[in-house]
Write a protein that holds these residues in place. Structure first.
Motif, PDB file in Angstrom:
ATOM      1  N   ALA A  66       7.788   0.050  -8.873  1.00 59.20           N
ATOM      2  CA  ALA A  66       8.374  -1.284  -8.674  1.00 59.20           C
ATOM      3  C   ALA A  66       9.363  -1.244  -7.515  1.00 59.20           C
ATOM      4  O   ALA A  66       9.406  -2.166  -6.695  1.00 59.20           O
ATOM      5  N   ARG A  67      10.147  -0.175  -7.430  1.00 54.35           N
ATOM      6  CA  ARG A  67      11.094  -0.047  -6.319  1.00 54.35           C
ATOM      7  C   ARG A  67      10.346   0.096  -4.998  1.00 54.35           C
ATOM      8  O   ARG A  67      10.725  -0.496  -3.992  1.00 54.35           O
ATOM      9  N   LEU A  68       9.252   0.864  -4.989  1.00 58.51           N
ATOM     10  CA  LEU A  68       8.439   1.027  -3.788  1.00 58.51           C
ATOM     11  C   LEU A  68       7.896  -0.332  -3.335  1.00 58.51           C
ATOM     12  O   LEU A  68       7.956  -0.675  -2.149  1.00 58.51           O
ATOM     13  N   VAL A  69       7.412  -1.145  -4.269  1.00 55.09           N
ATOM     14  CA  VAL A  69       6.880  -2.463  -3.935  1.00 55.09           C
ATOM     15  C   VAL A  69       7.992  -3.368  -3.397  1.00 55.09           C
ATOM     16  O   VAL A  69       7.800  -4.068  -2.393  1.00 55.09           O
ATOM     17  N   GLU A  70       9.149  -3.354  -4.034  1.00 58.22           N
ATOM     18  CA  GLU A  70      10.264  -4.186  -3.560  1.00 58.22           C
ATOM     19  C   GLU A  70      10.720  -3.761  -2.167  1.00 58.22           C
ATOM     20  O   GLU A  70      11.000  -4.609  -1.317  1.00 58.22           O
ATOM     21  N   ASN A  71      10.796  -2.456  -1.935  1.00 55.07           N
ATOM     22  CA  ASN A  71      11.171  -1.967  -0.597  1.00 55.07           C
ATOM     23  C   ASN A  71      10.132  -2.392   0.450  1.00 55.07           C
ATOM     24  O   ASN A  71      10.482  -2.755   1.575  1.00 55.07           O
ATOM     25  N   THR A  72       8.868  -2.332   0.070  1.00 51.54           N
ATOM     26  CA  THR A  72       7.797  -2.733   0.983  1.00 51.54           C
ATOM     27  C   THR A  72       7.884  -4.220   1.279  1.00 51.54           C
ATOM     28  O   THR A  72       7.793  -4.640   2.440  1.00 51.54           O
ATOM     29  N   LYS A  73       8.081  -5.032   0.247  1.00 53.22           N
ATOM     30  CA  LYS A  73       8.204  -6.485   0.450  1.00 53.22           C
ATOM     31  C   LYS A  73       9.373  -6.805   1.375  1.00 53.22           C
ATOM     32  O   LYS A  73       9.253  -7.628   2.283  1.00 53.22           O
ATOM     33  N   GLN A  74      10.485  -6.147   1.141  1.00 54.66           N
ATOM     34  CA  GLN A  74      11.664  -6.395   1.973  1.00 54.66           C
ATOM     35  C   GLN A  74      11.376  -6.024   3.430  1.00 54.66           C
ATOM     36  O   GLN A  74      11.694  -6.775   4.348  1.00 54.66           O
ATOM     37  N   PHE A  75      10.771  -4.870   3.632  1.00 51.97           N
ATOM     38  CA  PHE A  75      10.418  -4.437   4.982  1.00 51.97           C
ATOM     39  C   PHE A  75       9.470  -5.443   5.647  1.00 51.97           C
ATOM     40  O   PHE A  75       9.653  -5.814   6.804  1.00 51.97           O
ATOM     41  N   LEU A  76       8.486  -5.909   4.899  1.00 59.37           N
ATOM     42  CA  LEU A  76       7.523  -6.863   5.452  1.00 59.37           C
ATOM     43  C   LEU A  76       8.173  -8.209   5.746  1.00 59.37           C
ATOM     44  O   LEU A  76       7.871  -8.836   6.766  1.00 59.37           O
ATOM     45  N   GLN A  77       9.063  -8.651   4.891  1.00 62.65           N
ATOM     46  CA  GLN A  77       9.757  -9.917   5.128  1.00 62.65           C
ATOM     47  C   GLN A  77      10.634  -9.848   6.376  1.00 62.65           C
ATOM     48  O   GLN A  77      10.773 -10.829   7.095  1.00 62.65           O
ATOM     49  N   GLU A  78      11.202  -8.685   6.620  1.00 61.90           N
ATOM     50  CA  GLU A  78      12.063  -8.516   7.797  1.00 61.90           C
ATOM     51  C   GLU A  78      11.273  -8.282   9.077  1.00 61.90           C
ATOM     52  O   GLU A  78      11.805  -8.439  10.173  1.00 61.90           O
ATOM     53  N   ASN A  79       9.999  -7.894   8.946  1.00 64.29           N
ATOM     54  CA  ASN A  79       9.210  -7.511  10.121  1.00 64.29           C
ATOM     55  C   ASN A  79       7.846  -8.186  10.195  1.00 64.29           C
ATOM     56  O   ASN A  79       6.971  -7.714  10.925  1.00 64.29           O
ATOM     57  N   TYR A  80       7.631  -9.274   9.466  1.00 57.62           N
ATOM     58  CA  TYR A  80       6.316  -9.912   9.393  1.00 57.62           C
ATOM     59  C   TYR A  80       5.766 -10.291  10.769  1.00 57.62           C
ATOM     60  O   TYR A  80       4.559 -10.328  10.978  1.00 57.62           O
ATOM     61  N   TRP A  81       6.612 -10.591  11.720  1.00 57.04           N
ATOM     62  CA  TRP A  81       6.207 -11.064  13.041  1.00 57.04           C
ATOM     63  C   TRP A  81       5.739  -9.938  13.961  1.00 57.04           C
ATOM     64  O   TRP A  81       5.180 -10.193  15.026  1.00 57.04           O
ATOM     65  N   LYS A  82       5.929  -8.698  13.532  1.00 56.21           N
ATOM     66  CA  LYS A  82       5.497  -7.550  14.337  1.00 56.21           C
ATOM     67  C   LYS A  82       4.067  -7.154  13.964  1.00 56.21           C
ATOM     68  O   LYS A  82       3.651  -7.359  12.825  1.00 56.21           O
ATOM     69  N   PRO A  83       3.344  -6.539  14.901  1.00 56.07           N
ATOM     70  CA  PRO A  83       2.037  -5.985  14.506  1.00 56.07           C
ATOM     71  C   PRO A  83       2.272  -4.751  13.633  1.00 56.07           C
ATOM     72  O   PRO A  83       2.923  -3.800  14.058  1.00 56.07           O
ATOM     73  N   LEU A  84       1.805  -4.793  12.391  1.00 57.19           N
ATOM     74  CA  LEU A  84       2.053  -3.709  11.441  1.00 57.19           C
ATOM     75  C   LEU A  84       0.745  -3.190  10.871  1.00 57.19           C
ATOM     76  O   LEU A  84      -0.065  -3.960  10.372  1.00 57.19           O
ATOM     77  N   SER A  85       0.566  -1.886  10.928  1.00 55.88           N
ATOM     78  CA  SER A  85      -0.590  -1.279  10.268  1.00 55.88           C
ATOM     79  C   SER A  85      -0.109  -0.675   8.952  1.00 55.88           C
ATOM     80  O   SER A  85       1.092  -0.442   8.760  1.00 55.88           O
ATOM     81  N   ILE A  86      -1.032  -0.400   8.067  1.00 55.92           N
ATOM     82  CA  ILE A  86      -0.676   0.224   6.779  1.00 55.92           C
ATOM     83  C   ILE A  86      -0.009   1.578   7.019  1.00 55.92           C
ATOM     84  O   ILE A  86       0.900   1.965   6.297  1.00 55.92           O
ATOM     85  N   HIS A  87      -0.426   2.271   8.070  1.00 56.77           N
ATOM     86  CA  HIS A  87       0.172   3.571   8.392  1.00 56.77           C
ATOM     87  C   HIS A  87       1.635   3.415   8.803  1.00 56.77           C
ATOM     88  O   HIS A  87       2.488   4.200   8.383  1.00 56.77           O
ATOM     89  N   GLU A  88       1.925   2.408   9.622  1.00 56.67           N
ATOM     90  CA  GLU A  88       3.311   2.177  10.054  1.00 56.67           C
ATOM     91  C   GLU A  88       4.197   1.776   8.874  1.00 56.67           C
ATOM     92  O   GLU A  88       5.335   2.222   8.758  1.00 56.67           O
ATOM     93  N   ILE A  89       3.661   0.939   8.001  1.00 59.37           N
ATOM     94  CA  ILE A  89       4.417   0.520   6.821  1.00 59.37           C
ATOM     95  C   ILE A  89       4.686   1.734   5.931  1.00 59.37           C
ATOM     96  O   ILE A  89       5.806   1.948   5.474  1.00 59.37           O
ATOM     97  N   ALA A  90       3.656   2.534   5.706  1.00 60.68           N
ATOM     98  CA  ALA A  90       3.787   3.713   4.843  1.00 60.68           C
ATOM     99  C   ALA A  90       4.786   4.716   5.413  1.00 60.68           C
ATOM    100  O   ALA A  90       5.558   5.329   4.658  1.00 60.68           O
ATOM    101  N   ILE A  91       4.800   4.887   6.710  1.00 59.29           N
ATOM    102  CA  ILE A  91       5.763   5.801   7.341  1.00 59.29           C
ATOM    103  C   ILE A  91       7.178   5.305   7.072  1.00 59.29           C
ATOM    104  O   ILE A  91       8.063   6.084   6.706  1.00 59.29           O
ATOM    105  N   HIS A  92       7.391   4.003   7.227  1.00 58.43           N
ATOM    106  CA  HIS A  92       8.729   3.450   6.980  1.00 58.43           C
ATOM    107  C   HIS A  92       9.133   3.609   5.509  1.00 58.43           C
ATOM    108  O   HIS A  92      10.274   3.931   5.205  1.00 58.43           O
ATOM    109  N   ILE A  93       8.198   3.389   4.597  1.00 59.70           N
ATOM    110  CA  ILE A  93       8.486   3.462   3.158  1.00 59.70           C
ATOM    111  C   ILE A  93       8.489   4.920   2.675  1.00 59.70           C
ATOM    112  O   ILE A  93       8.963   5.225   1.599  1.00 59.70           O
ATOM    113  N   GLN A  94       7.934   5.809   3.471  1.00 54.67           N
ATOM    114  CA  GLN A  94       7.893   7.250   3.197  1.00 54.67           C
ATOM    115  C   GLN A  94       6.968   7.615   2.037  1.00 54.67           C
ATOM    116  O   GLN A  94       7.314   8.399   1.147  1.00 54.67           O
TER     117      GLN A  94
END
Length: 186
Positions: A78-106
Motif C-alpha cells: 500500500a505504501r509502494l502504491v501511494e508513493n507511486t501515485k504521488q510520484f505520478l501526480q507530481e510528474n504526470y506531464w513528463k514522459p515516463l516509462s515503467i522502468h523510470e518509475i520503478a527506479i524512482h520507487i526503488q
C-alpha cells in the motif's frame, strides 16, 4: 478483545488480527502474528501483546517464519502504491516509462506493475493517462489554450494519442468537450 477471542484467532491462524495483537510462547521465547502457520502452542504457554515492542521488552524474539517485527506485505505494498501515485501526480506531464518509475520507487518494474495493478485495477501507464486527461479537461473548461498546447502541456507526445485517449475517457473529442464545458468562452 479478550484473551479467549485472541486465542480463537491464533488457533484459526486468522490474518484479520495481524497487527491487532501478537502472541508469545513462554517455552520457546518467540512471539508471532495471529496468522503464523507454525504449530499452535499449548494455551497455558501463551501470552498476548499489543505490539512487537512489548513482546521484545519481555525478552521474546520475533518468529522467523511470520516476521512479526516487520510490517505486513499489504502495508508495504500500500505504501509502494501511494508513493507511486504521488510520484505520478507530481510528474504526470513528463514522459515516463515503467522502468523510470520503478527506479524512482526503488523496486523492479515487474513488481511495481503487479502490485500497482492489484491495488488500483490500473497499470501505472493507465493511471498517468487518466491524470493527463483530468488535467486536459481542466484546461479545456477553464482556459482558452489550444488543444495542441494542452496536448503537450499535460504530457502527451503527439496529438493523435491525445485525441484517442481523450475520446476513450470522455466519449468526446477535446473540441466537443470544450464546447459543452468551457466556462471562459461562455
Amino acid at each position: 478483545m479478550d484473551d479467549a477471542a485472541k486465542w480463537k484467532a491464533v488457533i484459526a491462524c486468522d490474518k484479520e488480527y495481524d497487527g491487532v495483537f501478537y502472541y508469545a510462547v513462554k517455552t520457546t521465547g518467540i512471539f508471532c502474528r495471529p496468522s503464523c502457520p507454525s504449530k499452535p502452542p499449548k494455551r497455558k504457554n501463551v501470552l498476548f501483546f499489543n505490539d512487537p515492542a512489548e513482546a521484545e521488552a519481555d525478552d521474546f524474539r520475533p518468529c522467523k517464519r511470520c516476521r512479526p517485527d516487520q510490517q505486513k506485505g499489504d502495508q508495504l505494498n500500500a505504501r509502494l502504491v501511494e508513493n507511486t501515485k504521488q510520484f505520478l501526480q507530481e510528474n504526470y506531464w513528463k514522459p515516463l516509462s515503467i522502468h523510470e518509475i520503478a527506479i524512482h520507487i526503488q523496486v523492479s518494474p515487474f513488481h511495481l506493475g503487479r502490485v500497482f495493478k492489484a491495488h488500483t485495477s490500473a497499470t501505472p501507464h493507465a493511471y498517468v493517462e487518466r491524470l493527463r486527461i483530468e488535467q486536459a479537461k481542466h484546461f479545456l473548461r477553464h482556459t482558452s489554450h489550444t488543444n495542441t498546447y494542452i496536448c503537450y502541456h499535460v504530457g502527451f507526445q503527439n496529438a493523435a494519442s491525445f485525441y484517442q485517449a481523450f475520446k476513450r475517457h470522455t466519449s468526446q473529442t477535446p473540441k466537443q468537450y470544450r464546447k459543452e464545458h468551457n466556462h471562459v468562452l461562455c
